[in-house]
Design a protein around this motif. Structure first.
Motif, mmCIF file in Angstrom:
data_model
loop_
_atom_site.group_PDB
_atom_site.id
_atom_site.type_symbol
_atom_site.label_atom_id
_atom_site.label_comp_id
_atom_site.label_asym_id
_atom_site.label_seq_id
_atom_site.Cartn_x
_atom_site.Cartn_y
_atom_site.Cartn_z
ATOM 1 N N PRO A 115 -5.027 -11.589 17.306
ATOM 2 C CA PRO A 115 -5.623 -12.911 17.860
ATOM 3 C C PRO A 115 -6.797 -13.048 17.479
ATOM 4 N N GLN A 116 -7.626 -11.833 17.090
ATOM 5 C CA GLN A 116 -9.212 -12.087 16.523
ATOM 6 C C GLN A 116 -9.471 -12.112 15.141
ATOM 7 N N TYR A 117 -8.575 -12.122 14.570
ATOM 8 C CA TYR A 117 -8.646 -12.317 12.899
ATOM 9 C C TYR A 117 -7.957 -13.467 12.649
ATOM 10 N N ARG A 118 -8.735 -14.254 11.546
ATOM 11 C CA ARG A 118 -7.978 -15.514 11.146
ATOM 12 C C ARG A 118 -8.231 -15.321 9.645
ATOM 13 N N VAL A 119 -6.956 -16.003 8.976
ATOM 14 C CA VAL A 119 -6.920 -16.015 7.546
ATOM 15 C C VAL A 119 -8.357 -16.678 7.057
#
Lengths: 346, 346
Positions: free
Chosen positions: B88-92
């Motif tokens: 949930p805390q890391y996005r592409v």
């Protein structure tokens, strides 16, 4: 009346390793006369301190103190009474304590920490050299400013049966810590637990015994290590530091005997992984705070929380034996020599 | 497009002393797929750090990190970009930096300090591993919280031409200190003085040269010693500490190669007589303060006060050579390997 000669103990030979009584000799000299700016003390008690051993080696001067000279009285801490004065700040009858020499009468000019002593009510005068003197104050300030023990923490004290260690151990107990003492014999281990109330004690001379004891008695690591030894004992403590640990660098018994340098700990990197602090200090930096500290220590003694354990020998001629005995590791607590002046006056 | 296989550098043998290229080997594995709570990074730059050497020894696990396993990719710091995420805390597209492995693609779950990276304007991306990354921040926080250099003080930095040392040296200059760098060759000494503006530099490999250089360039003693080496270099610095000195314990290059333990300094008693402090720390304790520190470092770079010296090699296959080169002492500044993804993307 004391003799009109000044009985002294001189350094006859540079000790080779552990000091022997034959490294010292008694002599006599005329009692000195103070000039302008000087005063004369009639000495009452001599403090026996292992730390001075290091300046008995040839060429041992180190920018802190000069090496002791052969044929001269041995340097040491002394409690005395001003007997004559041409110094504006010292009056006849004042009690003073400072670094002078093993002798019955000393000439002084107020340097070398000849701090005035306010006699504490109900406490033996000699304790001004021990539990409420330099050794007790060393334990007090080292713990207060560097060790900062918190209730529930594990505090390990080396030479815990010695003059500084026994006070540091007891203060840590007063602060609510789990206290583990390191000492040199099984008898002293028992004494630390049974008499001083430590949680555990470990013989440190056998590396395997030390390691196993620390593993057993410090299951959560060491929060505060009060070091009077250095060398491989320090290394064993460093290996078990808890996160954020504090190492109070107070003494280096392992190095006092001279000869080849004692190997340093190979694991100082532990300070990095454990975010630990190691800091040295000298009690003489705190002279202005002595009265308040002495009052707190004296209060603990009066309430029975702090035992000012002391061994006393009588007569200046006992000083070499007392000093050498300290290195044989048989002593408990603070070791002092009572001089004839105190026997007459006390 | 990067290959669809994950190119990696594995540990083939436990290095014996100084690491050799033959201790490592390249291999390929399928690019891993993130599960729930994981994400995949496409790695852009690998950081080459001598400190990881110590966990390459057999049984080197120490409660801080586990020993690296043979046949597995080598542990190291990596700057990468999130390529796929079920976390949930890391996005592409997010830039992240953390301790993963020498490989082109890494699976992560956010532990091991995979801190998000806020790209600093006008500064090369790779510097997020160096001058404004872990090495620069190590110098920054170690000086700020432990060294606390004051204008006019003498600061000695070991491995001063290395990634941490060159930043520590330059920050101490910015703070108005007299800065003396220790490094391994005469060429690097010249570079430290001519290019980085240090006041003096000393070769530390010859004990006599080191001692004479410190005596000459630190006539008033050392107020701050930033230690990346340990052992006898630390001993030489301790011998010359000024009153109240601070020793920043950052690294222990002398111990990284394993084998027999490197003897510790024999003169730790200097901490007592000089009332000195020695303290260790880890930069990862300061994660919450990274943004403010990066901003200050980036400001100094922008104003030309801080030189983010870097040597870059291209392609993951260069990693073993880069790592081994670091131990031959020929490198200046921060050493990084640029991966194919960065060559395509940069």
């Amino acid at each position: 009346m004391p003799t009109k000669m000044n009985r002294r103990i001189i350094l006859r030979a540079h000790p080779n390793g552990v000091p022997r009584e034959s490294d010292f000799a008694a002599d006599e000299a005329p009692i000195p006369e103070p000039s302008e700016g000087q005063f004369l003390t009639r000495n009452l008690f001599l403090s026996i301190d292992a730390g001075f051993r290091q300046w008995m080696n040839e060429g041992a001067g180190d920018g802190y103190l000069q090496a002791m000279a052969l044929g001269e009285p041995v340097m040491g801490l002394v409690l005395g009474e001003v007997a004559a004065s041409h110094h504006p700040q010292y009056r006849v009858g004042d009690l003073v304590m400072g670094r002078t020499r093993w002798e019955e009468w000393s000439l002084a000019d107020g340097s070398d920490y000849l701090a005035p002593v306010e006699r504490a009510a109900g406490i033996d005068l000699s304790h001004h050299l021990g539990a409420i003197g330099p050794t007790g104050l060393t334990a007090y300030f080292g713990l207060r400013d560097i060790g900062r023990p918190q209730a529930g923490e594990t505090v390990v004290v080396s030479t815990a049966a010695g003059a500084v260690g026994m006070i540091a151990s007891q203060i840590a107990k007063i602060r609510g810590c789990r206290v583990v003492g390191l000492t040199s014999t099984e008898a002293k281990c028992r004494w630390l637990v049974d008499h001083l109330g430590l949680d555990a004690a470990i013989e440190y001379r056998e590396p395997g015994v030390l390691a196993a004891g620390l593993d057993r008695h410090c299951p959560n690591g060491i929060d505060v290590y009060f070091d009077n030894v250095g060398g491989r004992v320090l290394e064993a403590a460093l290996a078990r530091l808890a996160m954020g640990a504090r190492v109070v660098m107070c003494g280096a018994l392992a190095s006092y005997e001279g000869g080849d340098p004692v190997p340093g700990p190979t694991n100082l990197f532990k300070l990095v992984t454990q975010r630990a602090t190691m800091r040295g200090f000298m009690v003489t930096d705190y002279v202005s705070e002595y009265p308040a500290a002495v009052a707190e220590l004296a209060g603990w003694i009066a309430s029975g929380q702090l035992h000012p354990v002391e061994r006393m020998l009588d007569g200046i001629e006992q000083t070499p034996r007392a000093f050498c005995e300290m290195f044989r590791g048989v002593n408990l607590g603070k070791l002092v020599v009572r001089l004839d002046a105190a026997r007459g006056a006390a």
